[in-house]
Each structure stands twice: as C-alpha cells, then as structure tokens.
Design a protein around this motif. Structure first.
Motif, PDB file in Angstrom:
ATOM      1  N   CYS A 168      -9.729   7.312   4.808  1.00 13.54           N
ATOM      2  CA  CYS A 168      -8.496   7.955   3.611  1.00 13.54           C
ATOM      3  C   CYS A 168      -9.078   9.127   2.757  1.00 13.54           C
ATOM      4  O   CYS A 168      -9.840   8.881   2.266  1.00 13.54           O
ATOM      5  CB  CYS A 168      -8.126   6.364   3.337  1.00 13.54           C
ATOM      6  N   ASN A 193      -8.315  10.157  -0.687  1.00 14.99           N
ATOM      7  CA  ASN A 193      -8.207   9.552  -1.779  1.00 14.99           C
ATOM      8  C   ASN A 193      -7.740   9.976  -2.706  1.00 14.99           C
ATOM      9  O   ASN A 193      -7.523  11.181  -3.481  1.00 14.99           O
ATOM     10  CB  ASN A 193      -9.437   8.810  -2.054  1.00 14.99           C
ATOM     11  N   VAL A 222      -7.809  -0.951   8.392  1.00 19.12           N
ATOM     12  CA  VAL A 222      -5.981  -1.217   7.928  1.00 19.12           C
ATOM     13  C   VAL A 222      -6.357  -2.057   6.344  1.00 19.12           C
ATOM     14  O   VAL A 222      -6.523  -1.879   5.316  1.00 19.12           O
ATOM     15  CB  VAL A 222      -4.806  -0.586   8.445  1.00 19.12           C
ATOM     16  N   GLU A 231      -7.228  -1.244   2.284  1.00 18.11           N
ATOM     17  CA  GLU A 231      -5.509  -1.510   1.535  1.00 18.11           C
ATOM     18  C   GLU A 231      -6.206  -2.638   0.472  1.00 18.11           C
ATOM     19  O   GLU A 231      -6.139  -2.358  -1.115  1.00 18.11           O
ATOM     20  CB  GLU A 231      -5.100  -1.161   2.097  1.00 18.11           C
ATOM     21  N   LYS A 232      -7.146  -3.746   0.358  1.00 21.32           N
ATOM     22  CA  LYS A 232      -7.380  -4.372  -0.381  1.00 21.32           C
ATOM     23  C   LYS A 232      -8.783  -3.763  -1.226  1.00 21.32           C
ATOM     24  O   LYS A 232      -8.791  -4.247  -2.483  1.00 21.32           O
ATOM     25  CB  LYS A 232      -8.426  -5.218   0.326  1.00 21.32           C
ATOM     26  N   THR A 264      -9.416  -0.864  -2.314  1.00 22.67           N
ATOM     27  CA  THR A 264      -8.602   0.750  -3.076  1.00 22.67           C
ATOM     28  C   THR A 264      -7.621   0.006  -3.662  1.00 22.67           C
ATOM     29  O   THR A 264      -7.006   0.410  -4.928  1.00 22.67           O
ATOM     30  CB  THR A 264      -8.178   1.356  -1.489  1.00 22.67           C
ATOM     31  N   LYS A 307      -4.490  -0.232  -2.901  1.00 21.31           N
ATOM     32  CA  LYS A 307      -3.178   0.752  -2.507  1.00 21.31           C
ATOM     33  C   LYS A 307      -3.032   0.628  -1.346  1.00 21.31           C
ATOM     34  O   LYS A 307      -4.246   0.596  -0.092  1.00 21.31           O
ATOM     35  CB  LYS A 307      -3.656   2.419  -2.900  1.00 21.31           C
ATOM     36  N   ARG A 308      -1.834   0.838  -0.586  1.00 23.96           N
ATOM     37  CA  ARG A 308      -0.989   0.478   0.568  1.00 23.96           C
ATOM     38  C   ARG A 308      -1.068   2.442   1.416  1.00 23.96           C
ATOM     39  O   ARG A 308      -1.101   2.852   0.335  1.00 23.96           O
ATOM     40  CB  ARG A 308       0.624   0.370  -0.054  1.00 23.96           C
ATOM     41  N   ALA A 309      -1.264   2.099   2.551  1.00 25.84           N
ATOM     42  CA  ALA A 309      -1.533   3.579   2.864  1.00 25.84           C
ATOM     43  C   ALA A 309      -1.001   3.755   3.172  1.00 25.84           C
ATOM     44  O   ALA A 309       0.558   2.951   3.633  1.00 25.84           O
ATOM     45  CB  ALA A 309      -2.031   2.796   4.754  1.00 25.84           C
ATOM     46  N   ARG A 333       3.206   0.593   8.632  1.00 26.80           N
ATOM     47  CA  ARG A 333       3.296   1.277   7.770  1.00 26.80           C
ATOM     48  C   ARG A 333       3.440   2.593   9.516  1.00 26.80           C
ATOM     49  O   ARG A 333       3.685   2.372  10.159  1.00 26.80           O
ATOM     50  CB  ARG A 333       1.622   1.435   8.142  1.00 26.80           C
TER      51      ARG A 333
END
Length: 195
Positions: A12, A14, A89, A93-94, A96, A98-100, A115
């Motif tokens: 991802c 960032n 995924v 998310e966990k 960071t 943040k949700r993708a 998503r």
C-alpha cells in the motif's frame, strides 16, 4: 505448488507517499529502472533485493496472508487464495490502523471484503503495487519453504519450494507425502497411489 501454504501479499502507498509525492514517485521510477516486475520474471536474488527495498521504504506499508495446505485441501485453492488475500488486507489494516480505500486484485475475481476493488487479470504484470505484492508474497513463501526444508530435508523444499518439479515428484514417489503436501492436488494423489 503441490506442497506448502498459499501466500498473498499486499503493498500500500502510505501517508508518507502522499506527503512526499515527488520523492515517492522518484523511488518508484528507481525501482522500475532496477527491473522490478512480476516476481515470476525475476531471479530469487533480485526478489530478495526488492523485498528489502520495499520493506525498508517509508513510502509503503505491506503485509502477507498465509493459508495452510490443510485449508487448501478442505476448501480448494481458489477459496484459499481469496482467504489469504483477505487475511493480508485485514493484517495491513490492523497494523496501520487505517481501512483500505481501494484494492487492485491480481486476478479476475473479487475477494469478499466490503472494500472498493478492481480485479485485474495478470495484475502483477500491469499494476505496480500488484508486482510489488507478488514479490512480497513470493519471498515470504520461499522463506517458509526453506524452514520446512529443515523439518523435511528429504524432499528438497529449499530447491523447488514445493512446486511440482521433476525433482519434487521423484522425492514424493520415493518418500511418500509429508504433512505439508496438498493431498487434494492430483499430482500428489497420483504419485502416492503408485507407491
């Protein structure tokens, strides 16, 4: 592969990439010039090199999802692959917090997560982050198979990484399957029925 887990990677761009966009874009151009592409088309040494560069870069966040051969046998490889993708995924998310926002999926299917997703056939050859994710997944899986080699040295997992090579088939015929073989796969069934 006829042995070992299925592994999916996720890469991802960032917040640092957005904050330092020019530097981030230069870094991506640098990776392209060095030959970053689909993991199947580069040497193990180059994969390790790119894995390290991606892992250490402040512009990317990454994770892997791994699903065991037992789940592959109980579900099937397609469902296990989607599960590995979902797992990667959710792990990212966990990590960071943040949700993708949007997922490019390497394949012609969606992965069963709420998503926004765009499946891209041969995505690892067409989409930069998919190529990066294929390298992350391949290096992680190869390292896993090298650890399995220490437990089951008679199969040569350090050499063929669980793929159905001639060497692997000979070893499988000689020793029979071990617990990490995918028993639902035809080559494993055929070779073990002969012995």
């Amino acid at each position: 592969c006829i042995a070992g887990p299925v592994v999916a990677g996720i890469v991802c761009l960032n917040y640092n990439f957005i904050k330092e966009r020019r530097r981030g874009e230069n870094f991506i151009r640098h990776l392209y010039k060095l030959g970053l592409k689909d993991s199947k088309k580069i040497s193990p040494q180059k994969r390790e090199y790119f894995f390290r560069m991606l892992s250490e870069s402040k512009f990317f966040s990454l994770a892997t999802g791994s699903v065991s051969e037992k789940i592959i046998d109980s579900k099937n490889i397609f469902e296990a692959t989607k599960l590995a993708m979902r797992t990667s995924v959710l792990k990212l998310e966990k990590a960071t917090g943040k949700r993708a926002d949007f997922l490019f999926i390497d394949g012609n299917f969606k992965i069963g997560l709420d998503r926004s997703q765009l499946p891209v056939k041969q995505g690892d050859q067409k989409v930069f982050v998919c190529a990066c994710a294929s390298i992350i997944a391949k290096v992680f899986r190869d390292r896993t198979m090298e650890r399995y080699h220490k437990l089951f040295p008679e199969y040569g997992f350090d050499r063929h990484k669980g793929y159905g090579t001639e060497l692997h088939r000979k070893k499988l015929l000689k020793h029979g399957p071990c617990r990490i073989h995918r028993f639902s796969f035809k080559p494993v069934r055929q070779l073990t029925q002969r012995s």
